[in-house]
Design a protein around this motif. Structure first.
Motif, short mmCIF file in Angstrom:
data_model
loop_
_atom_site.label_atom_id
_atom_site.label_comp_id
_atom_site.label_asym_id
_atom_site.label_seq_id
_atom_site.Cartn_x
_atom_site.Cartn_y
_atom_site.Cartn_z
N UNK A 125 1.28 -0.51 -0.10
CA UNK A 125 -0.21 0.04 0.22
C UNK A 125 1.06 1.11 -0.18
N UNK A 126 0.59 1.71 -0.81
CA UNK A 126 1.50 3.30 -1.16
C UNK A 126 0.97 4.35 -0.19
N UNK A 127 1.27 4.90 0.40
CA UNK A 127 0.57 6.39 1.52
C UNK A 127 1.50 7.05 0.50
N UNK A 128 0.43 8.33 0.20
CA UNK A 128 1.55 9.17 -0.63
C UNK A 128 0.48 10.68 -0.37
N UNK A 129 2.02 11.35 -0.12
CA UNK A 129 1.54 12.90 0.61
C UNK A 129 2.86 13.56 0.09
N UNK A 130 1.53 14.35 -0.77
CA UNK A 130 1.50 15.58 -1.58
C UNK A 130 1.46 16.64 -1.30
N UNK A 131 2.72 17.58 -0.97
CA UNK A 131 3.01 18.70 -0.52
C UNK A 131 3.32 19.77 -1.07
N UNK A 132 2.66 20.32 -0.88
CA UNK A 132 2.99 22.42 -1.33
C UNK A 132 3.89 22.63 -1.33
N UNK A 133 4.14 23.51 -2.96
CA UNK A 133 5.64 24.34 -2.62
C UNK A 133 5.46 25.22 -1.63
N UNK A 134 6.74 24.98 -1.38
CA UNK A 134 7.28 26.12 -0.20
C UNK A 134 7.17 24.95 1.24
N UNK A 135 6.28 24.07 1.37
CA UNK A 135 6.66 23.37 2.79
C UNK A 135 7.23 22.44 2.83
#
Length: 634
Positions: free
Chosen positions: A67-77
């Motif tokens: 299971x892939x747990x994906x964290x899509x992190x906004x630019x600047x963070x």
């Protein structure tokens, strides 16, 4: 401003109390706002989006999926990395990322998550960079499907804990729950790999920020990605190889090699150097060959795995016993020619090469400080790196043989005579003890069951032969000595060794004061479900360093009392025979060699891992785990 003053005082409080205190300080502050903890701005999108994806469209009973747990992190963070990659930072306590399975359908068994490699975040509010994840971070959670799982849909619920930071501030930590459903197909149906972009990195070795060395509380980290780090790693591997000469596996052969070199030095300097170089070449050749096998052979991952093959261990025992009989000068049957060439009496180049190989073979049940960590890391690298690291181990181990380059020192060693002859005979008895040991563990590997502790009866013939070495040395030394005081000393030493060996046989066959549970994945999962702190040791009957730790550490009264408590489960993973589940657990723990100790908090988080440790270290780690367990339960 207020946060910095607050952290410098190192006040001790829970997250809720800290947040309230910080909010109060922020409200009371005058001037530009630089509060480091704050909620996400209401007019901006959430800086971190979470999602999940499976590696396959469906799975069958007995299969594994990821299971892939994906964290899509906004630019600047950035998101603060997992605990294993974080370093201590003064005046700042980061909130590490964690993926915790909280519930699952019956038959789904989650393993330890694998986190991506961290990158440094240079923040304005601290002096040192923070290990963090940026962009898209994929955390892999391996899941096994029980062979008895019925067809249908299964699901798993996880909790993701994380904290997002920018260069100027950190948001409040968050805990988000996610559900992921997986179709379970009937046996015989196929499955298809999906989301290849997410799982492209899954089959690669897990990334690490560095290689951690920890010996009896003295620890340090090396970054093998840099040239200096790589060079220091090879030095550590060589140091570990050199220390193998002082393990009980190898020590009986060292005096024999040195006496052989001394005899050669007295007669011919070139001969002495040649014997030393051939012995060194034999040691090095074995380790280079082993590095090649580890890097290229499927299913072979570590040196001591050789001793899980009974044919190998029994064969080594037979060769050692033949050598010992040769050293005693009592060949009563015609043996293969290579056995005679290994006889140290003959001092031939072929014999020196063979003794070098045999010395290296004998070292494989024992690991030394630094050597085990370097070998475990090397086994996950490219073939060239693996072979170079194993060659460094061999070069370090073979260093005593290069003493032949200094014949003026070698000549001072004992030469042929009654004293050196007696030493050879005593060593021959010890080698017979080693032969009994290897044959015994070979039989143990044939007969052992991973679910039950193996027999320890082979220790009796081993220790009886060691006692024979002591008694023979004492009796012969008495007859060779001319003074009464010397005779009395040798008699006392011989009697003391006999008594010590018999006492050792009793200790080594004793199961000890701790009621260890044999490892099974189900038993470990059940312990975590019951919020139990787990103390797990990896051991085997062929691992002499394991036995030394068991006798010295796990007999400590305070530690025994602590481990025997109701909230602690001591688990022993015995690798004496074929134990694929135990070996997989060893690899999941990040090691390929034993001994190894891992202490798990109740949520499955490893909080202490070491291959050489003290009772005080283990006691402190267990108490830390119990404290974490109580916090999690509350």
């Amino acid at each position: 401003m207020c946060y910095r003053a607050f952290m410098r005082k190192k006040a001790i409080c829970g997250w809720t109390g800290c947040f309230l205190a910080l909010a109060f300080c922020a409200a009371a502050a005058v001037g530009p706002s630089d509060v480091l903890l704050s909620p996400a701005p209401a007019d901006e999108p959430d800086p971190v989006a979470l999602s999940t994806a499976w590696s396959v469209d469906r799975a069958r009973p007995g299969d594994s999926a990821v299971l892939a747990v994906v964290l899509t992190i906004q630019e600047g963070y950035h998101v603060i990395a997992d605990a294993a990659q974080l370093n201590k930072i003064r005046d700042f306590k980061p909130f590490p990322t964690r993926v915790i399975p909280t519930a699952a359908s019956e038959g789904l068994i989650a393993e330890s998550p694998r986190y991506p490699a961290a990158t440094p975040l240079d923040a304005d509010f601290i002096d040192n960079p923070i290990a963090s994840f940026g962009g898209r971070a994929v955390i892999y959670l391996p899941v096994r499907i029980d062979s008895a799982s019925p067809p249908g849909e299964a699901s798993i619920q996880i909790e993701v804990q994380f904290q997002a930071c920018s260069t100027s501030s950190c948001l409040f930590p968050r805990r988000e729950k996610l559900d992921a459903a997986l179709a379970i197909a009937p046996a015989g149906h196929g499955s298809t790999a999906i989301h290849p972009d997410l799982f492209a990195a899954w089959d690669r070795p897990p990334p690490t920020a560095g290689i951690r060395f920890d010996v009896f509380g003295w620890g340090f980290m090396l970054d093998a990605a840099s040239a200096w780090g790589w060079a220091l790693l090879l030095v550590m591997a060589a140091v570990g190889g050199f220390l193998l000469n002082f393990t009980p596996c190898v020590l009986p052969l060292v005096p024999i090699k040195l006496i052989s070199l001394s005899n050669a030095a007295a007669a011919d300097r070139r001969r002495c150097l040649s014997l030393g170089l051939f012995t060194f070449a034999g040691v090095l050749a074995f380790w280079v060959a082993l590095g090649g096998i580890v890097s290229m052979a499927i299913g072979f991952t570590s040196t001591n795995q050789l001793f899980q093959y009974p044919v190998f261990t029994i064969g080594v025992g037979i060769v050692i016993s033949a050598m010992a009989v040769g050293m005693l000068g009592v060949y009563s049957v015609r043996l293969p020619g290579f056995i005679y060439s290994l006889n140290p009496r003959q001092e031939t180049l072929t014999g020196a090469l063979g003794v070098g190989v045999l010395t290296a073979v004998l070292s494989t049940p024992c690991t030394a400080p630094f050597m085990g960590t370097a070998a475990a890391w090397a086994a996950t690298q490219e073939p060239g790196v693996t072979i170079a690291t194993f060659a460094a181990i061999g070069a370090g181990m073979g260093l005593p043989s290069l003493l032949a380059a200094f014949p003026q020192l070698v000549r001072r060693l004992p030469k042929t005579g009654p004293g050196s002859e007696l030493l050879k005979q005593a060593m021959a008895f010890l080698m017979l003890a080693a032969a009994a040991y290897f044959i015994g563990i070979g039989l143990n590997a044939l007969l052992s069951d991973p679910a039950a502790p193996p027999s320890r009866l082979h220790w009796w013939p081993v220790m009886i032969l060691c006692a024979a070495a002591g008694s023979w040395t004492g009796l012969r030394a008495i007859s060779l000595s001319s003074r009464k005081m010397a005779k009395a000393v040798w008699a006392a030493l011989g009697a003391a060794m006999v008594a010590l060996c018999l006492w050792g046989a009793v200790r080594l066959t004793d199961t000890g004061p701790i009621a260890w549970a044999s490892y099974t994945p189900q038993r470990l999962d059940q312990a975590f479900k019951e919020h139990t702190t787990v103390v797990m040791i990896f051991t085997a009957e062929w691992c002499l360093n394991c036995k030394a730790l068991e006798q010295s550490v796990w007999g400590n009264p305070e530690l025994v009392k602590l481990v025997s408590g109701p909230s602690i489960l001591p688990i022993k993973v015995d690798l004496t025979g074929s134990n694929p589940e135990g070996r997989k657990m060893l690899q999941d723990a990040g090691s390929l060699t034993i001994p190894l100790l891992v202490v798990f908090a109740a949520d499955g988080r490893p909080i202490f891992k070491s291959d050489f440790y003290t009772a005080d270290q283990v006691t402190e780690a267990i108490r830390t785990g119990m404290g974490a367990s109580r916090s999690a339960a509350s």
